[in-house]
Design an enzyme around this catalytic site. Sequence first.
Site, PDB file in Angstrom:
ATOM      1  N   THR A 195       0.829  -1.210   0.000  1.00  9.28           N
ATOM      2  CA  THR A 195       0.000   0.000   0.000  1.00  9.28           C
ATOM      3  C   THR A 195       0.864   1.261   0.000  1.00  9.28           C
ATOM      4  O   THR A 195       1.986   1.247   0.532  1.00  9.28           O
ATOM      5  CB  THR A 195      -0.904   0.003   1.252  1.00  9.28           C
ATOM      6  OG1 THR A 195      -1.480   1.290   1.422  1.00  9.28           O
ATOM      7  CG2 THR A 195      -0.135  -0.330   2.520  1.00  9.28           C
ATOM      8  N   ASP A 196       0.307   2.342  -0.535  1.00 13.65           N
ATOM      9  CA  ASP A 196       1.025   3.630  -0.489  1.00 13.65           C
ATOM     10  C   ASP A 196       1.179   4.143   0.945  1.00 13.65           C
ATOM     11  O   ASP A 196       2.005   5.004   1.220  1.00 13.65           O
ATOM     12  CB  ASP A 196       0.338   4.681  -1.371  1.00 13.65           C
ATOM     13  CG  ASP A 196      -1.096   5.005  -0.972  1.00 13.65           C
ATOM     14  OD1 ASP A 196      -1.626   4.368  -0.032  1.00 13.65           O
ATOM     15  OD2 ASP A 196      -1.705   5.894  -1.603  1.00 13.65           O
ATOM     16  N   GLU A 197       0.381   3.578   1.885  1.00 10.77           N
ATOM     17  CA  GLU A 197       0.441   4.082   3.266  1.00 10.77           C
ATOM     18  C   GLU A 197       1.783   3.814   3.929  1.00 10.77           C
ATOM     19  O   GLU A 197       2.103   4.432   4.944  1.00 10.77           O
ATOM     20  CB  GLU A 197      -0.688   3.475   4.112  1.00 10.77           C
ATOM     21  CG  GLU A 197      -2.047   3.867   3.596  1.00 10.77           C
ATOM     22  CD  GLU A 197      -3.170   3.742   4.611  1.00 10.77           C
ATOM     23  OE1 GLU A 197      -2.897   3.544   5.804  1.00 10.77           O
ATOM     24  OE2 GLU A 197      -4.331   3.853   4.188  1.00 10.77           O
ATOM     25  N   TYR A 202      -1.543  -0.253  11.215  1.00  9.51           N
ATOM     26  CA  TYR A 202      -1.782  -0.958   9.941  1.00  9.51           C
ATOM     27  C   TYR A 202      -0.614  -0.742   8.980  1.00  9.51           C
ATOM     28  O   TYR A 202      -0.004  -1.698   8.474  1.00  9.51           O
ATOM     29  CB  TYR A 202      -3.090  -0.473   9.295  1.00  9.51           C
ATOM     30  CG  TYR A 202      -3.172  -0.781   7.816  1.00  9.51           C
ATOM     31  CD1 TYR A 202      -3.278  -2.101   7.372  1.00  9.51           C
ATOM     32  CD2 TYR A 202      -3.118   0.233   6.854  1.00  9.51           C
ATOM     33  CE1 TYR A 202      -3.324  -2.395   6.002  1.00  9.51           C
ATOM     34  CE2 TYR A 202      -3.164  -0.049   5.499  1.00  9.51           C
ATOM     35  CZ  TYR A 202      -3.267  -1.360   5.079  1.00  9.51           C
ATOM     36  OH  TYR A 202      -3.296  -1.652   3.744  1.00  9.51           O
ATOM     37  N   LYS A 220       2.271  -3.323   7.397  1.00  9.22           N
ATOM     38  CA  LYS A 220       2.495  -3.536   5.956  1.00  9.22           C
ATOM     39  C   LYS A 220       3.945  -3.195   5.591  1.00  9.22           C
ATOM     40  O   LYS A 220       4.559  -3.885   4.767  1.00  9.22           O
ATOM     41  CB  LYS A 220       1.529  -2.671   5.126  1.00  9.22           C
ATOM     42  CG  LYS A 220       0.056  -3.055   5.240  1.00  9.22           C
ATOM     43  CD  LYS A 220      -0.279  -4.421   4.658  1.00  9.22           C
ATOM     44  CE  LYS A 220      -0.178  -4.479   3.150  1.00  9.22           C
ATOM     45  NZ  LYS A 220      -0.672  -5.787   2.629  1.00  9.22           N
TER      46      LYS A 220
HETATM   47  P1  NAD Z   1     -10.049  -6.797   2.894  1.00  3.07           P
HETATM   48  O1  NAD Z   1      -9.975  -6.486   4.356  1.00  3.07           O
HETATM   49  O2  NAD Z   1     -11.290  -6.491   2.159  1.00  3.07           O
HETATM   50  O3  NAD Z   1      -9.738  -8.344   2.663  1.00  3.07           O
HETATM   51  C1  NAD Z   1      -8.728  -9.023   3.353  1.00  3.07           C
HETATM   52  C2  NAD Z   1      -8.920 -10.513   3.120  1.00  3.07           C
HETATM   53  O4  NAD Z   1      -7.859 -11.211   3.793  1.00  3.07           O
HETATM   54  C3  NAD Z   1     -10.234 -11.075   3.684  1.00  3.07           C
HETATM   55  O5  NAD Z   1     -10.836 -11.939   2.758  1.00  3.07           O
HETATM   56  C4  NAD Z   1      -9.804 -11.813   4.934  1.00  3.07           C
HETATM   57  O6  NAD Z   1     -10.661 -12.895   5.272  1.00  3.07           O
HETATM   58  C5  NAD Z   1      -8.409 -12.276   4.538  1.00  3.07           C
HETATM   59  N1  NAD Z   1      -7.558 -12.532   5.705  1.00  3.07           N
HETATM   60  C6  NAD Z   1      -7.336 -11.711   6.757  1.00  3.07           C
HETATM   61  N2  NAD Z   1      -6.509 -12.295   7.640  1.00  3.07           N
HETATM   62  C7  NAD Z   1      -6.179 -13.510   7.111  1.00  3.07           C
HETATM   63  C8  NAD Z   1      -5.345 -14.565   7.547  1.00  3.07           C
HETATM   64  N3  NAD Z   1      -4.674 -14.510   8.710  1.00  3.07           N
HETATM   65  N4  NAD Z   1      -5.227 -15.657   6.752  1.00  3.07           N
HETATM   66  C9  NAD Z   1      -5.902 -15.745   5.582  1.00  3.07           C
HETATM   67  N5  NAD Z   1      -6.716 -14.771   5.128  1.00  3.07           N
HETATM   68  C10 NAD Z   1      -6.856 -13.659   5.891  1.00  3.07           C
HETATM   69  O7  NAD Z   1      -8.796  -6.058   2.258  1.00  3.07           O
HETATM   70  P2  NAD Z   1      -8.643  -5.368   0.819  1.00  3.07           P
HETATM   71  O8  NAD Z   1      -9.089  -3.965   0.912  1.00  3.07           O
HETATM   72  O9  NAD Z   1      -9.189  -6.277  -0.209  1.00  3.07           O
HETATM   73  O10 NAD Z   1      -7.037  -5.342   0.707  1.00  3.07           O
HETATM   74  C11 NAD Z   1      -6.335  -6.465   0.180  1.00  3.07           C
HETATM   75  C12 NAD Z   1      -4.846  -6.176   0.215  1.00  3.07           C
HETATM   76  O11 NAD Z   1      -4.561  -5.003  -0.549  1.00  3.07           O
HETATM   77  C13 NAD Z   1      -4.314  -5.900   1.623  1.00  3.07           C
HETATM   78  O12 NAD Z   1      -3.062  -6.506   1.738  1.00  3.07           O
HETATM   79  C14 NAD Z   1      -4.198  -4.386   1.682  1.00  3.07           C
HETATM   80  O13 NAD Z   1      -3.165  -4.012   2.565  1.00  3.07           O
HETATM   81  C15 NAD Z   1      -3.853  -4.059   0.247  1.00  3.07           C
HETATM   82  N6  NAD Z   1      -4.287  -2.735  -0.241  1.00  3.07           N
HETATM   83  C16 NAD Z   1      -5.567  -2.316  -0.072  1.00  3.07           C
HETATM   84  C17 NAD Z   1      -5.963  -1.081  -0.603  1.00  3.07           C
HETATM   85  C18 NAD Z   1      -7.382  -0.576  -0.467  1.00  3.07           C
HETATM   86  O14 NAD Z   1      -7.651   0.563  -0.821  1.00  3.07           O
HETATM   87  N7  NAD Z   1      -8.336  -1.378   0.010  1.00  3.07           N
HETATM   88  C19 NAD Z   1      -5.031  -0.284  -1.291  1.00  3.07           C
HETATM   89  C20 NAD Z   1      -3.718  -0.765  -1.433  1.00  3.07           C
HETATM   90  C21 NAD Z   1      -3.357  -1.991  -0.918  1.00  3.07           C
HETATM   91  O1  DAU Z   2      -4.065   4.118   0.597  1.00  2.00           O
HETATM   92  C1  DAU Z   2      -4.336   2.752   0.577  1.00  2.00           C
HETATM   93  C2  DAU Z   2      -5.126   2.377   1.813  1.00  2.00           C
HETATM   94  O2  DAU Z   2      -6.429   2.901   1.637  1.00  2.00           O
HETATM   95  C3  DAU Z   2      -5.169   0.877   2.030  1.00  2.00           C
HETATM   96  O3  DAU Z   2      -3.882   0.411   2.310  1.00  2.00           O
HETATM   97  C4  DAU Z   2      -6.103   0.534   3.203  1.00  2.00           C
HETATM   98  O4  DAU Z   2      -6.230  -0.878   3.321  1.00  2.00           O
HETATM   99  C5  DAU Z   2      -7.461   1.132   2.915  1.00  2.00           C
HETATM  100  O5  DAU Z   2      -8.319   0.889   4.027  1.00  2.00           O
HETATM  101  C6  DAU Z   2      -7.345   2.634   2.657  1.00  2.00           C
HETATM  102  O6  DAU Z   2      -6.970   3.338   3.879  1.00  2.00           O
HETATM  103  P1  DAU Z   2      -7.641   4.741   4.284  1.00  2.00           P
HETATM  104  O7  DAU Z   2      -7.450   4.934   5.726  1.00  2.00           O
HETATM  105  O8  DAU Z   2      -7.198   5.813   3.363  1.00  2.00           O
HETATM  106  O9  DAU Z   2      -9.189   4.377   3.911  1.00  2.00           O
HETATM  107  P2  DAU Z   2     -10.572   4.672   4.674  1.00  2.00           P
HETATM  108  O10 DAU Z   2     -11.653   4.291   3.728  1.00  2.00           O
HETATM  109  O11 DAU Z   2     -10.594   4.092   6.035  1.00  2.00           O
HETATM  110  O12 DAU Z   2     -10.558   6.254   4.825  1.00  2.00           O
HETATM  111  C7  DAU Z   2     -10.435   7.102   3.680  1.00  2.00           C
HETATM  112  C8  DAU Z   2     -10.420   8.540   4.197  1.00  2.00           C
HETATM  113  O13 DAU Z   2     -11.730   8.842   4.710  1.00  2.00           O
HETATM  114  C9  DAU Z   2      -9.466   8.773   5.336  1.00  2.00           C
HETATM  115  O14 DAU Z   2      -8.935  10.088   5.213  1.00  2.00           O
HETATM  116  C10 DAU Z   2     -10.339   8.697   6.593  1.00  2.00           C
HETATM  117  C11 DAU Z   2     -11.679   9.218   6.092  1.00  2.00           C
HETATM  118  N1  DAU Z   2     -12.882   8.671   6.749  1.00  2.00           N
HETATM  119  C12 DAU Z   2     -13.016   7.324   6.790  1.00  2.00           C
HETATM  120  C13 DAU Z   2     -14.116   6.748   7.384  1.00  2.00           C
HETATM  121  C14 DAU Z   2     -14.276   5.244   7.446  1.00  2.00           C
HETATM  122  C15 DAU Z   2     -13.846   9.504   7.254  1.00  2.00           C
HETATM  123  O15 DAU Z   2     -13.738  10.738   7.194  1.00  2.00           O
HETATM  124  N2  DAU Z   2     -14.952   8.938   7.847  1.00  2.00           N
HETATM  125  C16 DAU Z   2     -15.115   7.608   7.953  1.00  2.00           C
HETATM  126  O16 DAU Z   2     -16.145   7.149   8.535  1.00  2.00           O
END
Ligand code: NAD
Ligand code: DAU
Length: 338
Positions: free
Chosen positions: A124-126, A149, A153
Amino acid sequence: MRMLVTGGAGFIGSNFVHYMLREHPEDIIINADSLTYAGNLENLRAVEQEPNYQFVRVDITDREALRPLFEQEIDVVVNFAAESHVDRSILEPDVFVRTNILGTQTLLDLAKEFKVRKFVQVSTDEVYGTLGDTGLFSETTPLAANSPYSASKAGADLLVRAYHETFGLPVNITRCSNNYGPYQFPEKLIPLMIQNALADKQLPVYGDGLNVRDWLYVEDHCKAIDLVIREGATGEVYNVGGNNERNNLQVVRTILQELGKPESLITYVTDRPGHDRRYAIDASKIRTQLGWQPKYNYESGIVETIRWYLSNQAWMEQVKSGGYRDYYEMQYGERLGS
Ligand code: NAD
Ligand code: DAU
């Protein structure tokens, strides 16, 4: 190609499974997921009978349970499995360290032992921390994670790098910006705000609502990972992002406009501790070296996403009720004896 996809029942993982079965029907996908609250087999109902798709319920920290999967001669591991929500990591960091760091290390060990051809870590970019008003994250930006988190990562990324440097494991790391699209768990900004707006409930905006994220439609992320699997140079990191910077208020207002709901639903609440101010990605490396191009711009992607949630309210109700666990028991409980 036989591909072990971990976390394939989550948001991005399930979109990736759909994408791969559609784009590469010659490949075999083994989806290994422990089905935490975020894992949902409903996301995969349309493909569960496909002959080149298999689901295995397994925790990525459980080495012995994973071993038989690796014994099936895996070519590529794509590690999506993670605890992914920043707010939960503030409440309960332990499970983030366990899954995101120890789980990744367990997979790396097995990938090394069984000599997989490629290990792709979906990061992730985070991990880069936060930006001021200007600048972009490049692949050489130092890691400076700010939440449990993102720290977990970043720890995983360093292990992936170390297994390459020390043991010669062929790895890639992708670092993507915020994804949006179908099947996202409603703890994240966009699906949460859509649900609340539809129910005429308050929309909780953290702080001043001016934190910026770089939004990418999930299918474009899947496309990038697919390219990295096939063409990524060994050991390289690739940033992925769509040049779609928006602050949170802009995102929330678009949702309200599309749904015809009033701005009076916006409610400012106490900020997230350690809240990163701005993320923005320089994706020129993957664009120029691998020819990646996103298909969706933010305007088309967000409208498509809102429409998807409108037409899939049953999915949302089931996710919210925790009914997907009942579904799993019904489908697999007796057959697997769990
Ligand atoms: P998500 O939370 O929707 O899904 C995570 C999945 O992993 C779930 O199906 C969960 O059951 C499984 N999981 C969790 N713990 C586990 C374990 N111990 N063993 C096996 N499976 C397990 O997450 P997402 O948003 O789909 O993100 C997927 C990946 O992409 C993550 O690694 C996250 O860090 C990365 N990522 C997410 C975003 C985003 O915006 N959502 C952006 C960049 C990178
Ligand atoms: O940048 C990539 C990341 O993006 C991934 O690695 C993470 O898995 C994914 O969860 C996401 O992280 P963020 O913290 O950016 O996403 P989130 O949807 O939780 O929040 C997006 C923005 O919105 C953040 O600035 C917090 C804000 N927010 C979020 C929630 C849930 C609110 O203002 N209110 C809310 O209720």
